[in-house]
Design a protein around this motif. Structure first.
Motif, PDB file in Angstrom:
ATOM      1  N   TYR A  49       0.816  -1.214   0.000  1.00  0.00           N
ATOM      2  CA  TYR A  49       0.000   0.000   0.000  1.00  0.00           C
ATOM      3  C   TYR A  49       0.857   1.276   0.000  1.00  0.00           C
ATOM      4  N   ASN A  50       1.896   1.280   0.822  1.00  0.00           N
ATOM      5  CA  ASN A  50       2.710   2.492   0.953  1.00  0.00           C
ATOM      6  C   ASN A  50       3.425   2.829  -0.350  1.00  0.00           C
ATOM      7  N   LEU A  51       4.029   1.810  -0.979  1.00  0.00           N
ATOM      8  CA  LEU A  51       4.710   2.032  -2.256  1.00  0.00           C
ATOM      9  C   LEU A  51       3.721   2.489  -3.337  1.00  0.00           C
ATOM     10  N   ALA A  52       2.548   1.874  -3.331  1.00  0.00           N
ATOM     11  CA  ALA A  52       1.521   2.255  -4.321  1.00  0.00           C
ATOM     12  C   ALA A  52       1.067   3.691  -4.103  1.00  0.00           C
ATOM     13  N   ALA A  53       0.895   4.088  -2.825  1.00  0.00           N
ATOM     14  CA  ALA A  53       0.470   5.458  -2.525  1.00  0.00           C
ATOM     15  C   ALA A  53       1.507   6.464  -3.018  1.00  0.00           C
ATOM     16  N   GLN A  54       2.798   6.130  -2.824  1.00  0.00           N
ATOM     17  CA  GLN A  54       3.861   7.029  -3.291  1.00  0.00           C
ATOM     18  C   GLN A  54       3.845   7.148  -4.813  1.00  0.00           C
TER      19      GLN A  54
END
Length: 288
Positions: A18-23
């Motif tokens: 999720y975090n990588l996708a949000a970035q």
């Protein structure tokens, strides 16, 4: 369900985080999580499962991903095609005298150059005043029409010169003449152009200048309509000389004190930021 949710889902599925996708998507992680949660709620299935610190697609998620990728690929292909079409489109309008030969030949020869193979045209026959109005409204890029006064935002470049002649049926009493004076027109019913057309206004001013008021019995949109009426003995007409006259049973007569010519102009907006392919076409036309 919306497109953002589908793009979010696809990105998370590829990165499995999720975090990588949000970035990558430049959105906050809570917003991303909420979007996927709403998508799962709408579908009534779980799309992801937690595996350690990462996430992976569920069986249903893997199946759904295939459909999402195919759908987004088709959508992006359509968007790219539209962008390409719009970037190479020329919206061109012209008056009737150019419809039978000049415009088809001009466009055909332009497109025969391999450098211009990606250029697309929309072609529309129209009246002068409609062409002017629609160029200013950005509905047309370029026009071929008569010149209109008091249009400071437009460029008018003369392209074609046409002589003004009188045409009569072969059985008309004027048919034996090769030349007449303009005042003689006062004695006959005329077939003329629509009053609001460029040629209609042009001839009205010419008649007014010579202090005559011929009776206008019929009006037509263009030379083809006028020639058709004259050839069926509905009257006589003053028109811009065209090759269509030669194909009918008509006589052409010069008007000796009406030394007028009709000019057809290339018209486009002065201040408009023209796309490169339109600029190239304008240069081509001016040298045609």
């Amino acid at each position: 369900m919306n497109l953002n949710q589908l793009y979010y889902f696809k990105t998370i599925a590829k990165l499995e985080h999720y975090n990588l996708a949000a970035q990558k998507l430049n959105v906050s992680q809570p917003s991303l999580s909420a979007a996927i949660a709403n998508l799962e709620k709408e579908l009534s299935i779980s799309l992801f499962k937690k595996v350690g610190r990462n996430i992976k697609l569920t069986e249903h998620g893997e199946m759904f991903l295939n459909y999402v990728e195919n759908s987004l690929d088709i959508l992006e292909e359509g968007i790219n095609k539209l962008k390409k079409l719009n970037s190479s489109m020329i919206k061109l309008a012209y008056v009737f005298p150019l419809s039978t030969s000049y415009i088809p030949k001009l466009v055909k020869e332009y497109l025969e150059n391999p450098q211009n193979k990606d250029v697309n045209f929309t072609l529309k026959q129209d009246l002068t005043f409609d062409i002017i109005k629609k160029i200013k409204a950005d509905e047309y890029d370029i026009g071929f029409c008569s010149k209109v006064g008091n249009e400071p935002t437009l460029n008018f470049i003369p392209l074609i010169e046409q002589k003004i002649v009188l045409i009569v049926p072969k059985n008309h009493k004027l048919a034996t003449k090769t030349e007449i004076e303009i005042k003689e027109l006062q004695n006959y019913d005329l077939i003329s152009y629509f009053k609001e057309s460029g040629m209609g206004r042009f001839l009205s001013k010419a008649f007014e200048h010579h202090n005559i008021k011929p009776t206008i019995s019929f009006e037509a949109e263009n030379e083809q309509g006028i020639i058709g009426l004259v050839s069926q003995n509905f009257g006589i007409a003053v028109i811009a000389k065209t090759s269509l006259i030669e194909n009918k049973n008509l006589v052409q007569i010069s008007i000796k004190d009406l030394d007028l010519k009709r000019y057809i102009y290339l018209v486009y907006l002065k201040e408009k930021a023209l796309r490169p392919h339109i600029k190239e076409f304008l240069k081509y036309v001016e040298n045609y």
